[in-house]
Design a protein around this motif. Structure first.
Motif, PDB file in Angstrom:
ATOM      1  N   ALA A 107      75.873  80.208  65.000  1.00  0.00           N
ATOM      2  CA  ALA A 107      75.753  78.751  64.949  1.00  0.00           C
ATOM      3  C   ALA A 107      77.111  78.072  65.038  1.00  0.00           C
ATOM      4  O   ALA A 107      77.239  76.984  65.615  1.00  0.00           O
ATOM      5  CB  ALA A 107      75.031  78.337  63.673  1.00  0.00           C
ATOM      6  N   GLU A 136      84.627  69.615  55.274  1.00  0.00           N
ATOM      7  CA  GLU A 136      84.953  68.428  56.060  1.00  0.00           C
ATOM      8  C   GLU A 136      86.430  68.088  55.950  1.00  0.00           C
ATOM      9  O   GLU A 136      87.088  67.762  56.950  1.00  0.00           O
ATOM     10  CB  GLU A 136      84.113  67.240  55.585  1.00  0.00           C
ATOM     11  CG  GLU A 136      84.327  65.973  56.414  1.00  0.00           C
ATOM     12  CD  GLU A 136      83.389  64.851  56.034  1.00  0.00           C
ATOM     13  OE1 GLU A 136      83.408  63.808  56.714  1.00  0.00           O
ATOM     14  OE2 GLU A 136      82.621  65.013  55.057  1.00  0.00           O
ATOM     15  N   GLU A 186      73.640  73.767  59.468  1.00  0.00           N
ATOM     16  CA  GLU A 186      73.457  72.831  60.579  1.00  0.00           C
ATOM     17  C   GLU A 186      74.543  71.760  60.577  1.00  0.00           C
ATOM     18  O   GLU A 186      75.148  71.469  61.615  1.00  0.00           O
ATOM     19  CB  GLU A 186      72.075  72.194  60.520  1.00  0.00           C
ATOM     20  CG  GLU A 186      70.946  73.164  60.816  1.00  0.00           C
ATOM     21  CD  GLU A 186      69.599  72.476  60.861  1.00  0.00           C
ATOM     22  OE1 GLU A 186      69.551  71.224  60.738  1.00  0.00           O
ATOM     23  OE2 GLU A 186      68.575  73.181  61.001  1.00  0.00           O
ATOM     24  N   ARG A 187      74.776  71.170  59.416  1.00  0.00           N
ATOM     25  CA  ARG A 187      75.826  70.155  59.334  1.00  0.00           C
ATOM     26  C   ARG A 187      77.202  70.775  59.590  1.00  0.00           C
ATOM     27  O   ARG A 187      78.047  70.182  60.271  1.00  0.00           O
ATOM     28  CB  ARG A 187      75.789  69.473  57.965  1.00  0.00           C
ATOM     29  CG  ARG A 187      76.811  68.361  57.826  1.00  0.00           C
ATOM     30  CD  ARG A 187      76.769  67.724  56.457  1.00  0.00           C
ATOM     31  NE  ARG A 187      77.896  66.846  56.243  1.00  0.00           N
ATOM     32  CZ  ARG A 187      78.300  66.406  55.065  1.00  0.00           C
ATOM     33  NH1 ARG A 187      77.639  66.770  53.963  1.00  0.00           N
ATOM     34  NH2 ARG A 187      79.346  65.612  54.958  1.00  0.00           N
ATOM     35  N   ALA A 235      77.961  73.421  61.383  1.00  0.00           N
ATOM     36  CA  ALA A 235      78.121  73.742  62.800  1.00  0.00           C
ATOM     37  C   ALA A 235      78.389  72.484  63.618  1.00  0.00           C
ATOM     38  O   ALA A 235      79.234  72.486  64.523  1.00  0.00           O
ATOM     39  CB  ALA A 235      76.872  74.454  63.309  1.00  0.00           C
ATOM     40  N   ARG A 236      77.692  71.418  63.309  1.00  0.00           N
ATOM     41  CA  ARG A 236      77.905  70.157  64.030  1.00  0.00           C
ATOM     42  C   ARG A 236      79.304  69.599  63.767  1.00  0.00           C
ATOM     43  O   ARG A 236      79.992  69.125  64.683  1.00  0.00           O
ATOM     44  CB  ARG A 236      76.831  69.146  63.615  1.00  0.00           C
ATOM     45  CG  ARG A 236      76.849  67.850  64.399  1.00  0.00           C
ATOM     46  CD  ARG A 236      75.586  67.039  64.160  1.00  0.00           C
ATOM     47  NE  ARG A 236      75.375  66.745  62.737  1.00  0.00           N
ATOM     48  CZ  ARG A 236      74.429  67.295  61.991  1.00  0.00           C
ATOM     49  NH1 ARG A 236      73.587  68.186  62.525  1.00  0.00           N
ATOM     50  NH2 ARG A 236      74.295  66.971  60.712  1.00  0.00           N
ATOM     51  N   LEU A 237      79.732  69.678  62.516  1.00  0.00           N
ATOM     52  CA  LEU A 237      81.060  69.188  62.138  1.00  0.00           C
ATOM     53  C   LEU A 237      82.147  69.924  62.900  1.00  0.00           C
ATOM     54  O   LEU A 237      83.066  69.307  63.463  1.00  0.00           O
ATOM     55  CB  LEU A 237      81.243  69.385  60.626  1.00  0.00           C
ATOM     56  CG  LEU A 237      82.597  69.039  60.015  1.00  0.00           C
ATOM     57  CD1 LEU A 237      82.850  67.546  60.101  1.00  0.00           C
ATOM     58  CD2 LEU A 237      82.646  69.505  58.558  1.00  0.00           C
ATOM     59  N   SER A 275      81.809  71.817  65.671  1.00  0.00           N
ATOM     60  CA  SER A 275      81.663  71.626  67.114  1.00  0.00           C
ATOM     61  C   SER A 275      82.231  70.283  67.557  1.00  0.00           C
ATOM     62  O   SER A 275      82.959  70.197  68.552  1.00  0.00           O
ATOM     63  CB  SER A 275      80.189  71.737  67.497  1.00  0.00           C
ATOM     64  OG  SER A 275      80.008  71.480  68.877  1.00  0.00           O
ATOM     65  N   ASP A 276      81.923  69.235  66.813  1.00  0.00           N
ATOM     66  CA  ASP A 276      82.407  67.895  67.174  1.00  0.00           C
ATOM     67  C   ASP A 276      83.920  67.797  67.093  1.00  0.00           C
ATOM     68  O   ASP A 276      84.539  66.985  67.785  1.00  0.00           O
ATOM     69  CB  ASP A 276      81.770  66.846  66.261  1.00  0.00           C
ATOM     70  CG  ASP A 276      80.287  66.633  66.530  1.00  0.00           C
ATOM     71  OD1 ASP A 276      79.796  67.130  67.562  1.00  0.00           O
ATOM     72  OD2 ASP A 276      79.630  65.978  65.704  1.00  0.00           O
TER      73      ASP A 276
END
Length: 272
Positions: A93, A21, A48-49, A51-53, A55-56
């Motif tokens: 992912a 992060e 999952e977290r 990939a979302r981090l 991507s966002d």
């Protein structure tokens, strides 16, 4: 000249200072265009977290480090193949440009380098079958010959491209200047790779003297690599990906404030 938007941060560069992060936030703060996570940073928070981090954030993923390590048991094992399948899934992912392969050295207790290289071809072939089905390119990273015994028995672009020729579509190379700068065939082999097989481009520098063969890489401009000349070679073949900065530096850059490291990378990229 390379500006920050053309840079990707390989998380190994600040591995001792930042988690994933923080790496993402640092890339955004300093204007980087991309990031290249190592799998350990991803596993700390889960794919999952992660990939979302990413991507966002809007950052591109220039590559995922790493798959490979085919050789240590002296044969291709289900455990190794399963781990490489997971690495492909993680790269998908993350929407990574490629999965970087550090292939492994000589098997434990062996002196048979040709056999190790044959195992690498076998393991890559099996992994590539799955990677193709997931539309994830695989990039062999040839490592400097000093790593032939323990980390990678593929040591030149020629060797890596020979494997690519053998295995066909969906596989190319990650050209890291630290590992290939010395090669008298460098220009010819970059040309041989061409745009379609130059999947990643990594930068740092070779210090003189070098105090540790693994963890004493230099910041661009502090060593002897003609980084600008190599960059011209890859760009002449049509490479237009990010310049991925990967610096292992236990006694220098890993001990500094990570924002100082990021600012220095941006300054040096403009100069080098």
């Amino acid at each position: 000249m390379v500006d920050a938007s053309n840079l990707s941060l390989n998380t190994a560069t600040v591995r001792e200072q930042w988690n994933l992060e923080q790496c993402v936030e640092g890339c955004l703060r300093h204007g980087f265009g991309g990031i290249a996570p190592w799998r350990d940073k991803i596993h700390e928070i889960g794919i999952e977290r992660a990939a979302r981090l990413v991507s966002d954030s809007g950052l591109k993923v220039s590559g995922l480090c790493r798959g490979g390590w085919f050789t240590s048991e002296g044969k291709i094992t289900d455990a190794v193949l399963d781990d490489n399948k997971r690495a492909v899934d993680e790269a998908v992912a993350l929407n990574a440009e490629c999965l970087v392969m550090v292939v492994g050295g000589i098997a434990d207790g062996s002196k048979d380098l040709p056999h190790a290289r044959q195992l690498v071809s076998e393991g890559l072939a099996k992994t590539l079958d799955y990677a193709r089905s997931q539309k994830m390119p695989v990039a062999i990273e040839p490592l400097h010959p000093m790593y032939a015994a323990d980390r990678a028995c593929i040591n030149t672009l020629r060797q890596a491209l020979d494997v690519c020729d053998e295995l066909g579509d969906g596989i190319g190379v990650a050209a890291d200047v630290y590992h290939i700068w010395w090669d008298p065939e460098l220009a010819d082999q970059i040309k041989r790779a061409g745009k379609s097989r130059l999947l990643a481009y990594h930068i740092c520098d070779w210090l003189v003297p070098t105090s540790d063969m693994l963890t004493d890489r230099g910041m661009m401009g502090d060593g002897v690599i003609d980084i600008a000349a190599i960059r011209k070679m890859v760009e002449a073949e049509g490479f237009c990906g990010l310049n991925e900065v990967e610096i292992f530096s236990a006694n220098n850059w890993w001990k500094r404030d990570a924002d100082e490291v990021m600012r220095t990378i941006v300054d040096r990229a403009r100069d080098c």
